[in-house]
Design a protein around this motif. Structure first.
Motif, PDB file in Angstrom:
ATOM      1  N   ALA A 113      67.521 -45.221  15.426  1.00 40.17           N
ATOM      2  CA  ALA A 113      68.585 -46.225  15.525  1.00 40.17           C
ATOM      3  C   ALA A 113      67.984 -47.616  15.382  1.00 40.17           C
ATOM      4  O   ALA A 113      66.781 -47.817  15.557  1.00 40.17           O
ATOM      5  CB  ALA A 113      69.300 -46.116  16.869  1.00 40.17           C
ATOM      6  N   ILE A 114      68.858 -48.553  15.071  1.00 46.51           N
ATOM      7  CA  ILE A 114      68.439 -49.946  15.035  1.00 46.51           C
ATOM      8  C   ILE A 114      68.561 -50.493  16.447  1.00 46.51           C
ATOM      9  O   ILE A 114      69.566 -50.273  17.132  1.00 46.51           O
ATOM     10  CB  ILE A 114      69.288 -50.745  14.032  1.00 46.51           C
ATOM     11  CG1 ILE A 114      68.918 -50.279  12.621  1.00 46.51           C
ATOM     12  CG2 ILE A 114      69.066 -52.239  14.197  1.00 46.51           C
ATOM     13  CD1 ILE A 114      69.602 -50.990  11.506  1.00 46.51           C
ATOM     14  N   SER A 115      67.526 -51.166  16.893  1.00 43.81           N
ATOM     15  CA  SER A 115      67.481 -51.696  18.247  1.00 43.81           C
ATOM     16  C   SER A 115      68.676 -52.597  18.503  1.00 43.81           C
ATOM     17  O   SER A 115      69.073 -53.383  17.641  1.00 43.81           O
ATOM     18  CB  SER A 115      66.185 -52.491  18.432  1.00 43.81           C
ATOM     19  OG  SER A 115      66.182 -53.152  19.663  1.00 43.81           O
ATOM     20  N   PRO A 116      69.275 -52.507  19.704  1.00 47.12           N
ATOM     21  CA  PRO A 116      70.439 -53.338  20.006  1.00 47.12           C
ATOM     22  C   PRO A 116      70.113 -54.820  20.153  1.00 47.12           C
ATOM     23  O   PRO A 116      71.008 -55.647  20.158  1.00 47.12           O
ATOM     24  CB  PRO A 116      70.963 -52.760  21.323  1.00 47.12           C
ATOM     25  CG  PRO A 116      69.833 -52.023  21.910  1.00 47.12           C
ATOM     26  CD  PRO A 116      68.964 -51.581  20.775  1.00 47.12           C
ATOM     27  N   PHE A 127      65.470 -57.117  12.662  1.00 49.04           N
ATOM     28  CA  PHE A 127      65.840 -55.947  13.453  1.00 49.04           C
ATOM     29  C   PHE A 127      64.638 -55.025  13.565  1.00 49.04           C
ATOM     30  O   PHE A 127      63.680 -55.150  12.813  1.00 49.04           O
ATOM     31  CB  PHE A 127      67.041 -55.207  12.837  1.00 49.04           C
ATOM     32  CG  PHE A 127      66.772 -54.607  11.482  1.00 49.04           C
ATOM     33  CD1 PHE A 127      66.288 -53.316  11.358  1.00 49.04           C
ATOM     34  CD2 PHE A 127      67.009 -55.333  10.322  1.00 49.04           C
ATOM     35  CE1 PHE A 127      66.024 -52.765  10.105  1.00 49.04           C
ATOM     36  CE2 PHE A 127      66.761 -54.794   9.076  1.00 49.04           C
ATOM     37  CZ  PHE A 127      66.257 -53.506   8.968  1.00 49.04           C
ATOM     38  N   HIS A 128      64.707 -54.125  14.542  1.00 48.65           N
ATOM     39  CA  HIS A 128      63.679 -53.120  14.743  1.00 48.65           C
ATOM     40  C   HIS A 128      64.337 -51.752  14.684  1.00 48.65           C
ATOM     41  O   HIS A 128      65.476 -51.583  15.115  1.00 48.65           O
ATOM     42  CB  HIS A 128      62.989 -53.278  16.087  1.00 48.65           C
ATOM     43  CG  HIS A 128      62.209 -54.541  16.218  1.00 48.65           C
ATOM     44  ND1 HIS A 128      61.550 -54.891  17.371  1.00 48.65           N
ATOM     45  CD2 HIS A 128      61.959 -55.554  15.345  1.00 48.65           C
ATOM     46  CE1 HIS A 128      60.935 -56.042  17.206  1.00 48.65           C
ATOM     47  NE2 HIS A 128      61.178 -56.469  15.980  1.00 48.65           N
ATOM     48  N   LEU A 139      59.499 -49.400  13.529  1.00 47.42           N
ATOM     49  CA  LEU A 139      59.352 -50.407  12.476  1.00 47.42           C
ATOM     50  C   LEU A 139      59.944 -51.727  12.925  1.00 47.42           C
ATOM     51  O   LEU A 139      60.989 -51.753  13.590  1.00 47.42           O
ATOM     52  CB  LEU A 139      60.087 -49.966  11.204  1.00 47.42           C
ATOM     53  CG  LEU A 139      59.525 -48.796  10.415  1.00 47.42           C
ATOM     54  CD1 LEU A 139      60.505 -48.393   9.317  1.00 47.42           C
ATOM     55  CD2 LEU A 139      58.185 -49.157   9.808  1.00 47.42           C
ATOM     56  N   TYR A 140      59.293 -52.817  12.548  1.00 46.04           N
ATOM     57  CA  TYR A 140      59.829 -54.162  12.769  1.00 46.04           C
ATOM     58  C   TYR A 140      60.093 -54.771  11.396  1.00 46.04           C
ATOM     59  O   TYR A 140      59.199 -54.778  10.550  1.00 46.04           O
ATOM     60  CB  TYR A 140      58.809 -55.076  13.455  1.00 46.04           C
ATOM     61  CG  TYR A 140      58.414 -54.755  14.871  1.00 46.04           C
ATOM     62  CD1 TYR A 140      59.022 -53.755  15.620  1.00 46.04           C
ATOM     63  CD2 TYR A 140      57.388 -55.482  15.464  1.00 46.04           C
ATOM     64  CE1 TYR A 140      58.628 -53.502  16.923  1.00 46.04           C
ATOM     65  CE2 TYR A 140      56.985 -55.232  16.763  1.00 46.04           C
ATOM     66  CZ  TYR A 140      57.602 -54.240  17.488  1.00 46.04           C
ATOM     67  OH  TYR A 140      57.204 -53.989  18.769  1.00 46.04           O
TER      68      TYR A 140
END
Length: 191
Positions: A113-116, A127-128, A139-140
């Motif tokens: 998931a993409i970090s909130p 995004f991370h 991933l960053y």
């Protein structure tokens, strides 16, 4: 409750349920439950969420990445660099996300998931991507404003991986802005 916790909760619920259940649904359900003190099963509508395959997971992550990146750049930056951004940066972001999804174990794809937490202001963070089960970031994706002497401003899009401890800058592309100072990230167009 602090505002950032509320926003994080909204994003977290949306990611977990793929948008099928909104936080308002949960609040309405919770209010209804507290008023009745007991909930009958005929009042609940159960929706099953189909398991996503690799391609669907990748498409969902890519769609979120596009939206978050556009928000990060804002209405004042994106229109001016949009052509270069869409031809040079987005295909590389998509390729990296596809590679991640295709190398991740099949049974753990749903945990990606993409970090909130979304980058704001002058920071580099776009995004991370994280593993929700282990709570590890994988991933960053970052963007930085550079100003080489006598050349004007460029936006340096790059990413970092957990494999090297997020130390190495893996270049995506440099997108030229111009000699004038760019607006802040996320700035809106003044009408």
């Amino acid at each position: 409750m602090p505002n950032w916790i509320k926003k994080s909760f909204v994003v977290f619920i949306s990611i977990l349920t793929f948008g099928l259940i909104s936080p308002q649904d949960l609040l309405a359900w919770n209010t209804q439950k507290s008023e009745n003190h007991e909930l009958s099963t005929d009042m609940l509508e159960i929706t099953t969420i189909p398991a996503l395959n690799r391609e669907q997971s990748a498409e969902q992550l890519i769609a979120q990445a596009r939206e978050i990146t556009a928000t990060k750049l804002g209405d004042r930056i994106l229109p001016r660099i949009e052509t270069d951004f869409e031809s040079e940066v987005l295909p590389k972001i998509e390729e990296i996300i596809l590679d991640l999804v295709h190398t991740y174990p099949e049974e753990e794809i749903a945990d990606l998931a993409i970090s909130p937490v979304i980058g704001k202001g002058e920071g580099e963070r776009i995004f991370h991507i994280m593993d929700l089960k282990s709570n590890d970031e994988i991933l960053y994706f970052h963007v930085r404003k550079d100003r080489p002497p006598l050349e004007g401003y460029t936006f340096n899009f790059h990413y970092h991986t957990a494999e090297d401890g997020f130390e190495t800058h893996h270049e995506l592309a440099d997108v030229y802005w111009g000699k004038d100072t760019p607006a802040k990230f996320g700035s809106e167009q003044i009408h």
